[in-house]
Motif scaffolding. Structure first.
Motif, short mmCIF file in Angstrom:
data_model
loop_
_atom_site.label_atom_id
_atom_site.label_comp_id
_atom_site.label_asym_id
_atom_site.label_seq_id
_atom_site.Cartn_x
_atom_site.Cartn_y
_atom_site.Cartn_z
N ARG A 133 0.84 -1.20 0.00
CA ARG A 133 0.00 0.00 0.00
C ARG A 133 0.88 1.26 0.00
NH1 ARG A 133 -3.20 -1.10 5.35
NH2 ARG A 133 -1.11 -1.91 5.83
N PRO A 134 0.44 2.30 -0.72
CA PRO A 134 1.21 3.54 -0.73
C PRO A 134 1.17 4.24 0.62
CG PRO A 134 -0.31 3.42 -2.59
CD PRO A 134 -0.68 2.33 -1.66
N PHE A 135 2.11 5.14 0.81
CA PHE A 135 2.15 5.99 2.00
C PHE A 135 1.62 7.37 1.65
CE2 PHE A 135 4.83 3.22 4.59
CZ PHE A 135 4.38 3.56 5.86
N VAL A 136 0.73 7.90 2.47
CA VAL A 136 0.27 9.27 2.34
C VAL A 136 1.07 10.12 3.32
CG1 VAL A 136 -1.68 10.85 2.50
CG2 VAL A 136 -2.04 8.52 1.71
N ILE A 137 1.74 11.12 2.78
CA ILE A 137 2.64 11.95 3.60
C ILE A 137 2.08 13.36 3.66
CG2 ILE A 137 5.00 12.75 3.93
CD1 ILE A 137 5.84 10.52 1.97
N CYS A 138 1.87 13.87 4.85
CA CYS A 138 1.42 15.25 5.04
C CYS A 138 2.58 16.06 5.62
CB CYS A 138 0.21 15.30 5.98
SG CYS A 138 -0.39 16.98 6.28
N PHE A 139 3.07 17.02 4.82
CA PHE A 139 4.19 17.85 5.25
C PHE A 139 3.70 18.97 6.17
CE2 PHE A 139 5.75 15.68 1.61
CZ PHE A 139 7.12 15.56 1.78
N HIS A 140 4.53 19.31 7.11
CA HIS A 140 4.18 20.39 8.03
C HIS A 140 4.23 21.74 7.34
CE1 HIS A 140 3.55 22.10 11.99
NE2 HIS A 140 4.52 22.97 11.75
N ARG A 141 5.10 21.87 6.33
CA ARG A 141 5.23 23.13 5.60
C ARG A 141 5.01 22.87 4.11
NH1 ARG A 141 10.80 25.93 7.21
NH2 ARG A 141 10.16 27.12 5.34
N PHE A 142 4.23 23.73 3.50
CA PHE A 142 3.88 23.56 2.09
C PHE A 142 5.10 23.77 1.19
CE2 PHE A 142 2.43 25.31 -2.00
CZ PHE A 142 1.62 24.27 -2.42
N ASP A 143 5.96 24.72 1.51
CA ASP A 143 7.13 24.99 0.67
C ASP A 143 8.09 23.80 0.66
OD1 ASP A 143 7.67 25.38 3.34
OD2 ASP A 143 9.21 26.90 2.96
N ILE A 144 8.21 23.10 1.80
CA ILE A 144 9.05 21.90 1.85
C ILE A 144 8.46 20.82 0.95
CG2 ILE A 144 9.98 20.09 3.34
CD1 ILE A 144 11.26 22.81 3.75
N LYS A 145 7.16 20.67 1.02
CA LYS A 145 6.49 19.68 0.16
C LYS A 145 6.74 19.98 -1.32
CE LYS A 145 2.51 18.90 -2.36
NZ LYS A 145 1.76 19.73 -3.30
N GLU A 146 6.62 21.27 -1.71
CA GLU A 146 6.85 21.64 -3.09
C GLU A 146 8.29 21.40 -3.51
OE1 GLU A 146 4.64 23.05 -5.60
OE2 GLU A 146 3.40 21.88 -4.19
N ASP A 147 9.21 21.65 -2.60
CA ASP A 147 10.62 21.41 -2.90
C ASP A 147 10.88 19.93 -3.13
OD1 ASP A 147 13.40 22.30 -3.13
OD2 ASP A 147 13.68 21.22 -1.23
N ILE A 148 10.33 19.07 -2.26
CA ILE A 148 10.47 17.62 -2.43
C ILE A 148 9.81 17.19 -3.74
CG2 ILE A 148 9.78 15.39 -1.49
CD1 ILE A 148 12.06 16.66 0.03
N PHE A 149 8.68 17.78 -4.05
CA PHE A 149 7.95 17.45 -5.28
C PHE A 149 8.80 17.76 -6.51
CE2 PHE A 149 4.61 18.85 -8.42
CZ PHE A 149 4.28 17.57 -8.82
N ARG A 150 9.43 18.93 -6.53
CA ARG A 150 10.26 19.30 -7.67
C ARG A 150 11.47 18.38 -7.81
NH1 ARG A 150 8.80 24.61 -6.06
NH2 ARG A 150 10.57 24.66 -4.62
N GLN A 151 12.05 18.04 -6.69
CA GLN A 151 13.21 17.13 -6.75
C GLN A 151 12.78 15.76 -7.27
OE1 GLN A 151 15.95 17.09 -3.38
NE2 GLN A 151 15.02 18.99 -2.60
N ALA A 152 11.58 15.33 -6.86
CA ALA A 152 11.11 14.02 -7.32
C ALA A 152 10.86 14.03 -8.83
CB ALA A 152 9.83 13.64 -6.58
N ILE A 153 10.32 15.14 -9.35
CA ILE A 153 10.07 15.23 -10.79
C ILE A 153 11.40 15.23 -11.56
CG2 ILE A 153 9.20 16.75 -12.62
CD1 ILE A 153 7.01 17.62 -10.73
N GLN A 154 12.35 15.95 -11.06
CA GLN A 154 13.64 16.00 -11.73
C GLN A 154 14.36 14.67 -11.68
OE1 GLN A 154 15.67 19.21 -9.78
NE2 GLN A 154 14.32 20.82 -10.64
N ALA A 155 14.21 13.95 -10.55
CA ALA A 155 14.90 12.67 -10.39
C ALA A 155 14.26 11.58 -11.23
CB ALA A 155 14.91 12.26 -8.92
#
Length: 274
Positions: free
Chosen positions: A184-206
């Protein structure tokens, strides 16, 4: 000598007169008998007529009584129906008045519900803006501290200086898969939205993420290719569905998919085909 025949003639005449007299008396007797028979027959006829008339009057009286009873029953039923119709008319009038009173209230409630639905959708979207979905983590690895495990994994995956501050991390709400099935997938809720967006961009690039020699994927990145193709199509609506799915609305029909390969195949066969 001459007087004897005269005597005989006189005797003959007398004899004939007696016969005629007897005959007349017989005729009178027969006539009286006939009259008596006629009177007797007439009396019998009148008697039978009286009997038939009495029977007919009795039958007519019974028929009149039966018709009267039926008419009384019909009249009673008609009156009952009239009372019910009157009651229904009164009730209908009251309902009409009530509906007229309720129509503005219903219209107001509709508007309020529509506004609440918009707010709920907005709140749901905002609540998910800080969420990411991570797939490929083996079942049971999280133990009793899934949030801590995911924070450490993200630190290792993206070579971060310290573990991220997560609000929560948990498996999707589905039954535990059997041995050998996809975890089953993991649902991750970040405490800060900007951190989530940063992780998201890194994931797209990777494009591909690894953790302890295991390949893992982020849901949004998994659907990146199909979104890139559909981004230029104004006649197609698309978006994420729930936590792990994707949906496409094309030609007025909504299509739902559970894996990244399904929408890509659909787009190639039905959307981009000339």
């Amino acid at each position: 000598m001459s007087k004897a025949p005269r005597q005989k003639k006189t005797d003959l005449v007398s004899s004939n007169g007696s016969a005629e007299l007897a005959k007349d008396e017989t005729s009178v007797t027969d006539g009286a008998a006939l009259m008596a028979a006629i009177k007797s027959l007439e009396a019998g006829i009148y008697q039978k007529l009286d009997a038939h008339a009495a029977e007919s009057r009795k039958e007519i009286s019974l028929l009149q009584e039966e018709v009267h009873n039926l008419l009384m029953a019909v009249t009673s039923e008609v009156k009952a129906h009239e009372e019910r119709l009157t009651s229904l008319e009164n009730a209908t009038s009251e309902w009409t008045t009530s509906l007229q009173v309720l129509e503005p209230t219903v219209a107001s409630l509709r508007n309020e519900i529509a506004a609440l639905q918009v707010k709920c959708t907005d709140l749901e979207c905002h609540s998910r803006r800080s969420n990411l979905c991570l797939v490929g983590i083996s079942e049971g690895m999280e133990g009793t501290q899934p949030t801590k495990l995911i924070a450490e994994e993200l630190q290792e995956i993206f070579s971060l200086c310290e573990p991220l501050l997560l609000a929560r991390a948990h498996r999707t709400l589905a039954s535990r898969p059997a041995e050998g099935q996809r975890p089953r997938p993991f649902v991750i809720c970040f405490h800060r939205f900007d951190i989530k967006e940063d992780i998201f961009r890194q994931a797209i690039q990777a494009k591909q993420l690894k953790f302890k020699d295991r390949t893992i994927a982020k849901k949004r990145a998994a659907y990146y290719d199909v979104k890139r193709v559909l981004r230029s199509r104004s006649d197609v609506k698309y978006g994420l569905r729930g936590l792990t799915g994707f949906q496409i609305t094309h030609a007025g029909t909504e299509h739902k998919f559970d894996t990244p390969a399904e929408p890509i195949d659909y787009v190639k066969r039905h959307v981009t085909t000339p």
